[in-house]
Design a protein around this motif. Structure first.
Motif, PDB file in Angstrom:
ATOM      1  N   LEU A  59      -3.625  -1.231   8.486  1.00 40.47           N
ATOM      2  CA  LEU A  59      -2.944  -0.235   7.660  1.00 40.47           C
ATOM      3  C   LEU A  59      -3.478  -0.214   6.234  1.00 40.47           C
ATOM      4  CD1 LEU A  59       0.736  -0.661   8.916  1.00 40.47           C
ATOM      5  CD2 LEU A  59      -0.937   1.097   9.553  1.00 40.47           C
ATOM      6  N   ALA A  60      -3.791  -1.381   5.707  1.00 41.39           N
ATOM      7  CA  ALA A  60      -4.343  -1.435   4.348  1.00 41.39           C
ATOM      8  C   ALA A  60      -5.731  -0.794   4.300  1.00 41.39           C
ATOM      9  CB  ALA A  60      -4.411  -2.877   3.855  1.00 41.39           C
ATOM     10  N   ILE A  61      -6.490  -0.928   5.379  1.00 42.30           N
ATOM     11  CA  ILE A  61      -7.822  -0.321   5.442  1.00 42.30           C
ATOM     12  C   ILE A  61      -7.702   1.198   5.471  1.00 42.30           C
ATOM     13  CG2 ILE A  61      -9.974  -0.186   6.757  1.00 42.30           C
ATOM     14  CD1 ILE A  61      -9.361  -2.945   7.870  1.00 42.30           C
ATOM     15  N   VAL A  62      -6.709   1.709   6.204  1.00 42.51           N
ATOM     16  CA  VAL A  62      -6.480   3.153   6.258  1.00 42.51           C
ATOM     17  C   VAL A  62      -6.137   3.684   4.867  1.00 42.51           C
ATOM     18  CG1 VAL A  62      -4.997   4.974   7.192  1.00 42.51           C
ATOM     19  CG2 VAL A  62      -5.738   3.094   8.668  1.00 42.51           C
ATOM     20  N   LYS A  63      -5.272   2.979   4.174  1.00 42.60           N
ATOM     21  CA  LYS A  63      -4.900   3.389   2.821  1.00 42.60           C
ATOM     22  C   LYS A  63      -6.123   3.441   1.909  1.00 42.60           C
ATOM     23  CE  LYS A  63      -1.678   2.256  -0.932  1.00 42.60           C
ATOM     24  NZ  LYS A  63      -0.585   1.332  -1.362  1.00 42.60           N
ATOM     25  N   LYS A  64      -6.986   2.441   2.030  1.00 43.19           N
ATOM     26  CA  LYS A  64      -8.198   2.404   1.211  1.00 43.19           C
ATOM     27  C   LYS A  64      -9.138   3.543   1.580  1.00 43.19           C
ATOM     28  CE  LYS A  64     -12.044  -0.583  -0.170  1.00 43.19           C
ATOM     29  NZ  LYS A  64     -12.693  -1.909   0.005  1.00 43.19           N
ATOM     30  N   ALA A  65      -9.244   3.866   2.872  1.00 50.56           N
ATOM     31  CA  ALA A  65     -10.116   4.951   3.321  1.00 50.56           C
ATOM     32  C   ALA A  65      -9.683   6.291   2.726  1.00 50.56           C
ATOM     33  CB  ALA A  65     -10.111   5.033   4.847  1.00 50.56           C
ATOM     34  N   VAL A  66      -8.373   6.546   2.737  1.00 50.39           N
ATOM     35  CA  VAL A  66      -7.856   7.788   2.161  1.00 50.39           C
ATOM     36  C   VAL A  66      -8.100   7.809   0.654  1.00 50.39           C
ATOM     37  CG1 VAL A  66      -5.755   9.116   1.708  1.00 50.39           C
ATOM     38  CG2 VAL A  66      -6.180   8.177   3.995  1.00 50.39           C
ATOM     39  N   HIS A  67      -7.882   6.671   0.008  1.00 52.17           N
ATOM     40  CA  HIS A  67      -8.107   6.583  -1.442  1.00 52.17           C
ATOM     41  C   HIS A  67      -9.576   6.876  -1.770  1.00 52.17           C
ATOM     42  CE1 HIS A  67      -7.742   5.184  -5.575  1.00 52.17           C
ATOM     43  NE2 HIS A  67      -8.766   4.380  -5.376  1.00 52.17           N
ATOM     44  N   THR A  68     -10.491   6.327  -0.979  1.00 52.92           N
ATOM     45  CA  THR A  68     -11.915   6.555  -1.211  1.00 52.92           C
ATOM     46  C   THR A  68     -12.266   8.025  -1.043  1.00 52.92           C
ATOM     47  OG1 THR A  68     -12.452   4.320  -0.451  1.00 52.92           O
ATOM     48  CG2 THR A  68     -14.239   5.936  -0.462  1.00 52.92           C
ATOM     49  N   ALA A  69     -11.695   8.674  -0.023  1.00 48.30           N
ATOM     50  CA  ALA A  69     -11.952  10.097   0.206  1.00 48.30           C
ATOM     51  C   ALA A  69     -11.456  10.941  -0.964  1.00 48.30           C
ATOM     52  CB  ALA A  69     -11.281  10.543   1.507  1.00 48.30           C
ATOM     53  N   LEU A  70     -10.301  10.584  -1.500  1.00 48.86           N
ATOM     54  CA  LEU A  70      -9.743  11.346  -2.622  1.00 48.86           C
ATOM     55  C   LEU A  70     -10.540  11.103  -3.900  1.00 48.86           C
ATOM     56  CD1 LEU A  70      -5.937  10.898  -1.870  1.00 48.86           C
ATOM     57  CD2 LEU A  70      -7.287  12.996  -1.667  1.00 48.86           C
ATOM     58  N   ARG A  71     -11.050   9.908  -4.059  1.00 47.69           N
ATOM     59  CA  ARG A  71     -11.900   9.637  -5.218  1.00 47.69           C
ATOM     60  C   ARG A  71     -13.166  10.505  -5.161  1.00 47.69           C
ATOM     61  NH1 ARG A  71     -11.572   4.948  -8.227  1.00 47.69           N
ATOM     62  NH2 ARG A  71     -13.294   5.930  -9.364  1.00 47.69           N
ATOM     63  N   LYS A  91       7.336  11.399   5.174  1.00 45.12           N
ATOM     64  CA  LYS A  91       6.647  12.371   4.328  1.00 45.12           C
ATOM     65  C   LYS A  91       5.161  12.035   4.286  1.00 45.12           C
ATOM     66  CE  LYS A  91      10.673  12.907   1.272  1.00 45.12           C
ATOM     67  NZ  LYS A  91      10.978  14.294   1.671  1.00 45.12           N
ATOM     68  N   SER A  92       4.324  13.049   4.418  1.00 42.35           N
ATOM     69  CA  SER A  92       2.881  12.812   4.398  1.00 42.35           C
ATOM     70  C   SER A  92       2.431  12.213   3.072  1.00 42.35           C
ATOM     71  CB  SER A  92       2.132  14.111   4.670  1.00 42.35           C
ATOM     72  OG  SER A  92       2.402  15.085   3.671  1.00 42.35           O
ATOM     73  N   ALA A  93       3.119  12.552   1.980  1.00 43.06           N
ATOM     74  CA  ALA A  93       2.744  12.010   0.672  1.00 43.06           C
ATOM     75  C   ALA A  93       2.870  10.500   0.635  1.00 43.06           C
ATOM     76  CB  ALA A  93       3.610  12.639  -0.423  1.00 43.06           C
ATOM     77  N   GLU A  94       3.730   9.958   1.478  1.00 43.54           N
ATOM     78  CA  GLU A  94       3.967   8.526   1.499  1.00 43.54           C
ATOM     79  C   GLU A  94       3.236   7.826   2.639  1.00 43.54           C
ATOM     80  OE1 GLU A  94       8.184   8.354   1.810  1.00 43.54           O
ATOM     81  OE2 GLU A  94       8.537   9.227  -0.170  1.00 43.54           O
ATOM     82  N   SER A  95       2.443   8.579   3.401  1.00 46.11           N
ATOM     83  CA  SER A  95       1.802   8.006   4.574  1.00 46.11           C
ATOM     84  C   SER A  95       0.336   8.433   4.674  1.00 46.11           C
ATOM     85  CB  SER A  95       2.537   8.430   5.850  1.00 46.11           C
ATOM     86  OG  SER A  95       1.838   7.986   7.001  1.00 46.11           O
ATOM     87  N   PRO A  96      -0.591   7.581   4.269  1.00 41.33           N
ATOM     88  CA  PRO A  96      -2.013   7.891   4.449  1.00 41.33           C
ATOM     89  C   PRO A  96      -2.354   8.174   5.912  1.00 41.33           C
ATOM     90  CG  PRO A  96      -1.756   6.027   2.977  1.00 41.33           C
ATOM     91  CD  PRO A  96      -0.402   6.301   3.550  1.00 41.33           C
ATOM     92  N   GLY A  97      -1.683   7.484   6.838  1.00 38.80           N
ATOM     93  CA  GLY A  97      -1.966   7.692   8.253  1.00 38.80           C
ATOM     94  C   GLY A  97      -1.635   9.097   8.714  1.00 38.80           C
TER      95      GLY A  97
END
Length: 233
Positions: free
Chosen positions: A27-39, A180-186
């Motif tokens: 789950l932490a990896i998924v969060k990081k993946a979304v963060h990287t995409a947004l960056r 809420k999608s805002a609270e869920s990178p998945g």
């Protein structure tokens, strides 16, 4: 334990529900993946607080307005996001859909397309969990009347799913959680996958360039070994 993040995408003719599935320890990896995409998207003027939403990215809506009218930029952002999502080790993608006009033509009182597609998706997730010897927690994007959806789906564990091949969903953890999608990178990952697949499926309604772009983007999901089906009643 596996986590299946679920979202839907639909048009007048087709309804799809998709899931992005990862292990709990990822789950932490998924969060990081979304963060990287947004960056990456920030380089195109998109605010860092944006969410990954397929439709908004491709149409330049809401937080993705800096991409409006910039098709190459939107495709670049979408491609990078899919690459990050698909790079999560062992992650999987599942999409189930239904042809709405055929459904309405075949049945006098058809079930709601969302209910059908979600039931089929849960059956696929249950089969997958059985193969890998695990259980699945389902977290879905918020929808109208979600409490009724949750109760109906929970009955499939004690009874059966009904339909042509009724089965119990013994590997699914109930009740389904809605968030809420805002609270869920998945959930944002699931959105990107199911929206794109609907575009791929709708190729006959797109111009040649848009259809080709959708197919090319879909190749980025191949590491997820996507399982995608549409029921044509």
């Amino acid at each position: 334990m596996r986590y299946a993040f679920v979202d839907e995408s639909y048009s007048r003719d087709r309804y799809f529900v998709g899931a992005y599935v990862v292990r709990e320890d990822q789950l932490a990896i998924v969060k990081k993946a979304v963060h990287t995409a947004l960056r990456y998207a920030e380089g195109f003027g998109v605010h860092a607080a944006a969410e990954l939403h397929g439709y908004e990215i491709m149409s330049g809506k809401d937080a993705w307005s800096p991409l409006r009218g910039k098709a190459r930029a939107a495709l670049s952002v979408y491609r990078r996001a899919l690459a990050e999502i698909a790079a999560v080790p062992g992650a999987r993608a599942f999409v189930e859909g239904v042809d709405i006009p055929r459904l309405n033509a075949r049945y006098r009182y058809p079930q709601a397309p969302h209910q059908i597609a979600l039931r089929h998706l849960l059956e696929r997730l249950n089969e997958y969990a059985s193969r890998v010897g695990d259980r699945v927690v389902v977290i879905a994007d918020e929808v109208p009347d979600q409490q009724a959806h949750a109760m109906r789906m929970a009955s499939y564990q004690s009874l059966t799913t009904g339909g042509y091949k009724p089965r119990k969903l013994a590997r699914i953890e109930f009740p389904i959680t809605f968030g809420k999608s805002a609270e869920s990178p998945g959930i944002q990952c699931a959105d990107m996958i199911v929206y794109l697949y609907r575009r791929v499926d709708a190729h006959e309604h797109l111009d040649d360039r848009a259809a080709r772009s959708a197919r090319e983007l879909w190749t980025e999901t191949h590491p997820l070994r996507p399982s995608a089906r549409r029921w044509d009643p």
